[in-house]
Scaffold this motif. Structure first.
Motif, PDB file in Angstrom:
ATOM      1  N   THR A   6       7.903  -9.355   1.683  1.00 17.59           N
ATOM      2  CA  THR A   6       7.209  -9.353   0.393  1.00 17.59           C
ATOM      3  C   THR A   6       5.728  -9.672   0.589  1.00 17.59           C
ATOM      4  N   GLU A   7       4.936  -9.182  -0.364  1.00 14.26           N
ATOM      5  CA  GLU A   7       3.506  -9.488  -0.369  1.00 14.26           C
ATOM      6  C   GLU A   7       3.081  -9.800  -1.803  1.00 14.26           C
ATOM      7  N   PRO A   8       2.044 -10.600  -1.988  1.00 12.92           N
ATOM      8  CA  PRO A   8       1.623 -10.926  -3.353  1.00 12.92           C
ATOM      9  C   PRO A   8       1.117  -9.683  -4.087  1.00 12.92           C
ATOM     10  N   LEU A   9       1.409  -9.611  -5.371  1.00 13.27           N
ATOM     11  CA  LEU A   9       0.936  -8.474  -6.172  1.00 13.27           C
ATOM     12  C   LEU A   9      -0.545  -8.668  -6.496  1.00 13.27           C
ATOM     13  N   THR A  10      -1.339  -7.674  -6.108  1.00 10.28           N
ATOM     14  CA  THR A  10      -2.753  -7.667  -6.528  1.00 10.28           C
ATOM     15  C   THR A  10      -3.063  -6.301  -7.108  1.00 10.28           C
ATOM     16  N   ALA A  13      -3.970  -3.774  -4.294  1.00  7.83           N
ATOM     17  CA  ALA A  13      -2.848  -3.276  -3.466  1.00  7.83           C
ATOM     18  C   ALA A  13      -1.929  -2.364  -4.285  1.00  7.83           C
ATOM     19  N   PHE A  14      -1.842  -2.641  -5.600  1.00  8.69           N
ATOM     20  CA  PHE A  14      -0.911  -1.876  -6.448  1.00  8.69           C
ATOM     21  C   PHE A  14      -1.552  -0.617  -7.029  1.00  8.69           C
ATOM     22  N   SER A  89       8.408 -15.026 -11.914  1.00  4.69           N
ATOM     23  CA  SER A  89       7.997 -14.034 -10.928  1.00  4.69           C
ATOM     24  C   SER A  89       9.127 -13.009 -10.749  1.00  4.69           C
ATOM     25  N   HIS A 106       6.967  -0.776  -0.356  1.00  3.09           N
ATOM     26  CA  HIS A 106       6.172  -2.012  -0.435  1.00  3.09           C
ATOM     27  C   HIS A 106       6.914  -2.928  -1.406  1.00  3.09           C
ATOM     28  N   PHE A 108       6.337  -6.147  -3.653  1.00  4.33           N
ATOM     29  CA  PHE A 108       5.363  -7.088  -4.213  1.00  4.33           C
ATOM     30  C   PHE A 108       6.080  -8.179  -5.003  1.00  4.33           C
ATOM     31  N   THR A 110       5.399 -10.741  -8.035  1.00  9.63           N
ATOM     32  CA  THR A 110       4.406 -11.010  -9.085  1.00  9.63           C
ATOM     33  C   THR A 110       4.153 -12.507  -9.176  1.00  9.63           C
TER      34      THR A 110
END
Ligand SMILES: NC(=O)N[C@@H](O)C(=O)O
Ligand code: NI
Length: 163
Positions: A6-10, A13-14, A89, A106, A108, A110
């Motif tokens: 997982t990666e943080p939603l920005t 990136a989105f 989240s 990907h 993400f 939230t």
């Protein structure tokens, strides 16, 4: 199984997949006699000419990580937005198209309070809350016709929390 971390939603990136819906630092306009900040036009909502845009509520079962991703889907006739009704989240899985199938997903995460809008025809995992209540307002295309294409992976992915 292939592991996807997982990666943080920005928003950046989105950006290829959709919009992040969240309060900005400063509202676009102060309204209602100075008692309300309007954060204006945060998402591109789309529907084909035969459809219309509607608002629904989804009450989804929470899932847990590691999450077994077996299927992704897309909506060729319109966008789809998910707005959490509680500050929780949730997991947003998206992928570029790789020839009528999803490319590498990907995953993400939230931040509490963030919502998302998926652009029309973007591959995504279904709504995936990670804690209760999984109640979301959903803004998407309403109408006749087939607005759902699914792709089932031969080998599922495992979505796992980044260390
Ligand atoms: N099928 C449905 O209405 N929901 C999915 O599109 C989803 O993305 O959760
Ligand atoms: Ni969908």
């Amino acid at each position: 199984m292939t592991v996807i971390l997982t990666e943080p939603l920005t928003a950046a990136a989105f950006a290829p997949f959709g919009d992040v819906i969240e309060l900005k630092g400063t509202p676009d306009k102060i309204i209602n006699q100075g008692l309300c900040g309007r954060h204006h036009d945060l998402a591109r909502v789309e529907a084909d000419a035969e459809g219309r845009v509607g608002i629904s509520l989804f009450d989804a079962e929470p899932r847990a990580l590691p999450y077994r991703l077996e299927m992704m889907e897309r909506h060729p006739l319109g966008s789809q937005a998910f707005l959490p009704l509680s500050p929780t989240s949730f997991l947003v899985i998206v992928a570029a198209d790789a020839g009528d199938r999803p490319g590498k997903p990907h995953a993400f995460l939230t931040a509490p309070g963030q919502g998302i809008n998926l652009f029309r025809n973007i591959w995504h995992g279904v709504l995936t809350p990670l804690s209760p209540p999984g109640v979301f307002a959903v803004v998407d295309r309403i109408g006749a016709g087939d607005n759902l294409q699914e792709y089932w992976f031969d080998t599922p992915y495992s979505i796992e929390a980044s260390p």
